[in-house]
Design an enzyme around this catalytic site. Structure first.
Site, PDB file in Angstrom:
ATOM      1  N   TYR A 133       0.757  -1.175   0.194  1.00 46.13           N
ATOM      2  CA  TYR A 133       0.050   0.086  -0.082  1.00 46.13           C
ATOM      3  C   TYR A 133       0.831   1.240   0.159  1.00 46.13           C
ATOM      4  O   TYR A 133       2.059   1.324  -0.654  1.00 46.13           O
ATOM      5  CB  TYR A 133      -0.801   0.023   1.193  1.00 46.13           C
ATOM      6  CG  TYR A 133      -1.981   0.999   1.110  1.00 46.13           C
ATOM      7  CD1 TYR A 133      -2.734   0.980  -0.073  1.00 46.13           C
ATOM      8  CD2 TYR A 133      -2.196   1.965   2.149  1.00 46.13           C
ATOM      9  CE1 TYR A 133      -3.934   2.024  -0.169  1.00 46.13           C
ATOM     10  CE2 TYR A 133      -3.174   2.783   1.773  1.00 46.13           C
ATOM     11  CZ  TYR A 133      -4.017   2.999   0.750  1.00 46.13           C
ATOM     12  OH  TYR A 133      -4.991   3.818   0.674  1.00 46.13           O
ATOM     13  N   ARG A 182      -9.556   9.756  -8.336  1.00 47.28           N
ATOM     14  CA  ARG A 182      -8.718  10.567  -7.410  1.00 47.28           C
ATOM     15  C   ARG A 182      -8.004   9.703  -6.381  1.00 47.28           C
ATOM     16  O   ARG A 182      -8.085   9.448  -5.499  1.00 47.28           O
ATOM     17  CB  ARG A 182      -9.644  11.376  -6.471  1.00 47.28           C
ATOM     18  CG  ARG A 182      -9.098  12.596  -5.744  1.00 47.28           C
ATOM     19  CD  ARG A 182      -9.714  13.098  -4.422  1.00 47.28           C
ATOM     20  NE  ARG A 182      -9.950  11.821  -3.308  1.00 47.28           N
ATOM     21  CZ  ARG A 182      -9.014  11.497  -2.563  1.00 47.28           C
ATOM     22  NH1 ARG A 182      -7.866  12.130  -2.563  1.00 47.28           N
ATOM     23  NH2 ARG A 182      -9.222  10.511  -1.888  1.00 47.28           N
ATOM     24  N   LYS A 213      -5.744  -1.967  -1.100  1.00 49.89           N
ATOM     25  CA  LYS A 213      -6.577  -1.840   0.319  1.00 49.89           C
ATOM     26  C   LYS A 213      -7.195  -3.041   0.626  1.00 49.89           C
ATOM     27  O   LYS A 213      -7.073  -3.226   1.997  1.00 49.89           O
ATOM     28  CB  LYS A 213      -7.578  -0.733  -0.188  1.00 49.89           C
ATOM     29  CG  LYS A 213      -7.398   0.581   0.303  1.00 49.89           C
ATOM     30  CD  LYS A 213      -7.229   0.814   1.752  1.00 49.89           C
ATOM     31  CE  LYS A 213      -6.952   2.357   2.275  1.00 49.89           C
ATOM     32  NZ  LYS A 213      -7.788   3.324   1.910  1.00 49.89           N
ATOM     33  N   GLU A 223     -13.592   3.707  -2.646  1.00 53.06           N
ATOM     34  CA  GLU A 223     -12.238   4.236  -2.463  1.00 53.06           C
ATOM     35  C   GLU A 223     -12.026   5.078  -3.704  1.00 53.06           C
ATOM     36  O   GLU A 223     -12.005   4.748  -4.748  1.00 53.06           O
ATOM     37  CB  GLU A 223     -11.261   2.895  -2.422  1.00 53.06           C
ATOM     38  CG  GLU A 223      -9.929   3.065  -2.205  1.00 53.06           C
ATOM     39  CD  GLU A 223      -9.650   3.859  -0.965  1.00 53.06           C
ATOM     40  OE1 GLU A 223      -8.735   4.131  -0.488  1.00 53.06           O
ATOM     41  OE2 GLU A 223     -10.369   3.243   0.171  1.00 53.06           O
ATOM     42  N   ASP A 224     -11.248   6.272  -3.144  1.00 58.83           N
ATOM     43  CA  ASP A 224     -10.667   7.258  -4.109  1.00 58.83           C
ATOM     44  C   ASP A 224     -11.637   7.873  -5.464  1.00 58.83           C
ATOM     45  O   ASP A 224     -11.151   7.642  -6.403  1.00 58.83           O
ATOM     46  CB  ASP A 224      -9.402   6.714  -4.617  1.00 58.83           C
ATOM     47  CG  ASP A 224      -8.300   6.805  -3.742  1.00 58.83           C
ATOM     48  OD1 ASP A 224      -8.591   7.509  -2.592  1.00 58.83           O
ATOM     49  OD2 ASP A 224      -7.157   6.218  -3.805  1.00 58.83           O
ATOM     50  N   ASP A 258     -13.786   4.998   2.459  1.00 57.20           N
ATOM     51  CA  ASP A 258     -12.665   5.069   3.373  1.00 57.20           C
ATOM     52  C   ASP A 258     -11.976   6.591   3.514  1.00 57.20           C
ATOM     53  O   ASP A 258     -11.444   6.608   4.257  1.00 57.20           O
ATOM     54  CB  ASP A 258     -11.701   4.007   3.180  1.00 57.20           C
ATOM     55  CG  ASP A 258     -10.543   3.809   4.006  1.00 57.20           C
ATOM     56  OD1 ASP A 258     -10.720   3.897   5.389  1.00 57.20           O
ATOM     57  OD2 ASP A 258      -9.267   3.793   3.688  1.00 57.20           O
ATOM     58  N   ASP A 259     -12.082   7.108   2.429  1.00 62.13           N
ATOM     59  CA  ASP A 259     -11.287   8.233   2.023  1.00 62.13           C
ATOM     60  C   ASP A 259     -12.128   9.320   3.103  1.00 62.13           C
ATOM     61  O   ASP A 259     -11.712  10.491   3.841  1.00 62.13           O
ATOM     62  CB  ASP A 259     -11.453   8.884   0.901  1.00 62.13           C
ATOM     63  CG  ASP A 259     -10.886   7.830  -0.049  1.00 62.13           C
ATOM     64  OD1 ASP A 259      -9.664   7.662   0.212  1.00 62.13           O
ATOM     65  OD2 ASP A 259     -11.462   7.507  -0.904  1.00 62.13           O
ATOM     66  N   ASN A 280      -1.063  11.972   1.243  1.00 68.58           N
ATOM     67  CA  ASN A 280      -0.130  10.681   0.634  1.00 68.58           C
ATOM     68  C   ASN A 280      -0.016  10.919  -1.176  1.00 68.58           C
ATOM     69  O   ASN A 280      -0.856  11.817  -1.667  1.00 68.58           O
ATOM     70  CB  ASN A 280      -0.907   9.299   0.868  1.00 68.58           C
ATOM     71  CG  ASN A 280      -0.602   8.882   1.944  1.00 68.58           C
ATOM     72  OD1 ASN A 280       0.296   8.873   2.720  1.00 68.58           O
ATOM     73  ND2 ASN A 280      -1.946   8.448   2.755  1.00 68.58           N
ATOM     74  N   ASN A 319      -2.465   5.831   9.791  1.00 66.03           N
ATOM     75  CA  ASN A 319      -2.728   4.684   8.712  1.00 66.03           C
ATOM     76  C   ASN A 319      -4.021   4.209   8.874  1.00 66.03           C
ATOM     77  O   ASN A 319      -4.734   3.729   9.988  1.00 66.03           O
ATOM     78  CB  ASN A 319      -1.737   3.656   8.962  1.00 66.03           C
ATOM     79  CG  ASN A 319      -1.671   2.590   7.986  1.00 66.03           C
ATOM     80  OD1 ASN A 319      -2.780   2.514   7.101  1.00 66.03           O
ATOM     81  ND2 ASN A 319      -0.559   2.106   7.775  1.00 66.03           N
TER      82      ASN A 319
END
Length: 521
Positions: free
Chosen positions: A74, A127, A145, A216-217, A239-240, A380, A424
């Site tokens: 990751y 993203r 992930k 995710e993203d 999660d973001d 990140n 994290n």
């Protein structure tokens, strides 16, 4: 890169053959080979080869050396892997759903080789980390992930499905790259996007009796809308937005203990007002509402946001929907330094992806206001971090309470080792997700993330906080996840969201007995 993979591949074949006999020889052989590889991206490829050719060895290595291996599965390495995913010598292990599958998504899911799937991590690649639109290459983030569900919480990897939705890309480099394998057209938006994602989500819901879906993203314009549309219809979270909020709240709670000041007396200034930042702000407000009796509006008054146009405030017009709750009645500030001077924050959180945004003047300004300034550069990968631990430590003369999105090395000062905390998300989302799976929870409420934050924060004592350890050591992630999973699952059942499995008399024991390990292969 290909040469390194070829060299290691020979060793992997040998390791796989030996593993059934002398596990020590094969394990030590692989570990030695892995550690001898210099480039992070080559370590990433080696691990991919290992998973494909010797899965038992791969998972044994991952579970025994999680903290060492994780950066090559990751962040930060996965960012480089995603950027070049279409050029790397690897085999995709997830599912692509494209616009060409419209009307047939459920059939494609039903044709997947493994049908007992409990969790899916899904992205559209718009993203990826702080790297922007990576289109179909976003598969790398879903694959990375979802591995953490197994490594951190013990979810059976055969029950985990990475998904990338390919709806085009607005990345001109990929549109012109002959090697790019995704749809070479601008992203679909609006009604067409909603219609296709609606089919995807309804198909996932129809495919499995109970399934956890992690967004995710996705880009800001879609992330909030997707979450709001589906979080109460099925067991889904982002999660973001929520995972990042949870780990950050845990870090802030730990840092607040180190300052000696109650959390309800802190003020947090964010650089960046996207989905991650405002998600943190909402969870802080929820915590202050649930634990300190504030209204949500009062809780939001403890959070301030800077975006590309300055301070988010009431006088601003045409603010995006997710910024509006944080548009407080304060004077406008054009830049971060003026906002620090005006608002006098106790904590500074970076979610901007602007490298070096927290410069010496910023850190010194925070020190001028606080004996122990809280500074969290969370962006990140490492190249996008607002500052490094070395910079924050030196500029604050060691006073900083620090957490970052990517890992940094410890600092030894006068013979004392000081550790940078890494915020994290893997501390949080695998455990909360597994709790939802085991309890078959109908949804994951914000209260569950608040509970997880408190539980994680409580695992560090004052001596550890003085060393910079705002979180417990990640090397104990399985033990940490066992407790978090148990506490959250129990709360889900108590709240009427889920049910206790048959034979579950003690949640910690039940979770421990249901943590997958490499011996199952």
């Amino acid at each position: 890169m290909a040469q390194v993979s070829l060299q290691v591949r020979t060793s992997l074949d040998l390791a796989n053959a030996r593993f059934k006999g002398d596990t020590t020889i094969s394990y030590e052989l692989i570990l030695e080979k892995f550690r001898s590889i210099e480039k992070p991206i080559d370590k990433y490829l080696t691990l991919r080869d290992l998973l494909r050719l010797a899965p038992r060895v791969y998972y044994d290595l991952l579970l025994k050396h999680t903290e060492e291996i994780l950066p090559y599965i990751y962040t930060p390495t996965v960012g480089e892997a995603c950027e070049n995913y279409h050029k790397l010598p690897l085999k995709t292990r997830g599912m692509y759903l494209t616009l060409h599958d419209k009307g047939n998504v459920l059939k494609k899911l039903q044709a997947w080789p493994v049908q007992d799937v409990k969790v899916a991590v899904i992205t559209d690649g718009e993203r990826i980390l702080g790297l922007g639109d990576l289109g179909r290459n976003g598969m790398g983030i879903s694959e990375g992930k979802i591995t953490l569900y197994t490594a951190a919480a013990g979810v059976n990897p055969m029950q985990c499905l990475p998904i990338c939705v390919d709806i085009g890309t607005n990345n001109p480099a990929y549109l012109e790259d002959p090697d790019y394998r995704g749809i070479k057209a601008p992203r679909v938006t609006g009604a067409e996007f909603d219609e296709f994602m609606g089919e995807v989500m309804e198909s996932l819901q129809a495919w499995q009796a109970h399934m956890l879906v992690q967004f995710e993203d996705f880009g800001n314009n879609n992330a909030f809308r997707l979450l709001d549309s589906w979080r109460h219809k099925m067991c889904a979270f982002n999660d973001d937005i929520q995972g990042t909020a949870c780990i950050t709240l845990a870090g802030l709670l730990s840092a607040a203990r180190a300052t000696g000041k109650p959390f309800n007396e802190h003020r947090v200034l964010f650089l960046g007002a996207g989905e991650a930042g405002t998600g943190i702000g909402e969870l802080i407000a929820t915590y202050l509402h649930l634990r300190h009796g504030m209204t949500m509006e009062e809780g939001r008054q403890h959070c301030f946001f800077m975006d590309s146009r300055g301070l988010v405030c009431k006088s601003r017009t045409n603010l995006q929907h997710h910024k509006q709750p944080f548009a407080h009645d304060v004077e406008s500030c054009p830049d971060l330094k003026s906002a620090i001077a005006a608002l006098k924050p106790t904590a500074l959180v970076g979610v901007s992806t602007i490298a070096k945004a927290f410069d010496r003047e910023v850190v010194e300004a925070m020190c001028g206001l606080n004996d122990r300034p809280i500074i969290f550069p969370l962006s990140n990968p490492t190249s996008k971090s607002e500052c490094t631990y070395q910079e924050a430590y030196e500029w604050s003369k060691g006073k900083v309470l620090f957490a970052s999105g990517s890992p940094f090395d410890p600092i030894t000062d006068a013979g004392v080792v000081h550790y940078p905390a890494q915020a994290n998300n893997a501390y949080i989302f695998p455990a909360v997700g597994y709790a939802a799976i085991l309890a078959k929870s109908k949804e994951i409420t914000d209260e569950m993330f608040v509970l997880a934050s408190e539980e994680l924060s409580s695992m560090t004592d004052m001596e550890e906080l003085e060393q910079g350890r705002l979180f417990p050591p990640f090397q104990s992630i399985r033990a940490i996840s066992k407790v978090l999973t148990a506490r959250v699952a129990e709360k889900m059942v108590d709240a009427g969201l889920g049910t206790a499995p048959e034979g579950c008399n003690d949640w910690e024991s039940y979770v421990a007995s249901n943590m997958w390990n490499a011996d199952a292969l």
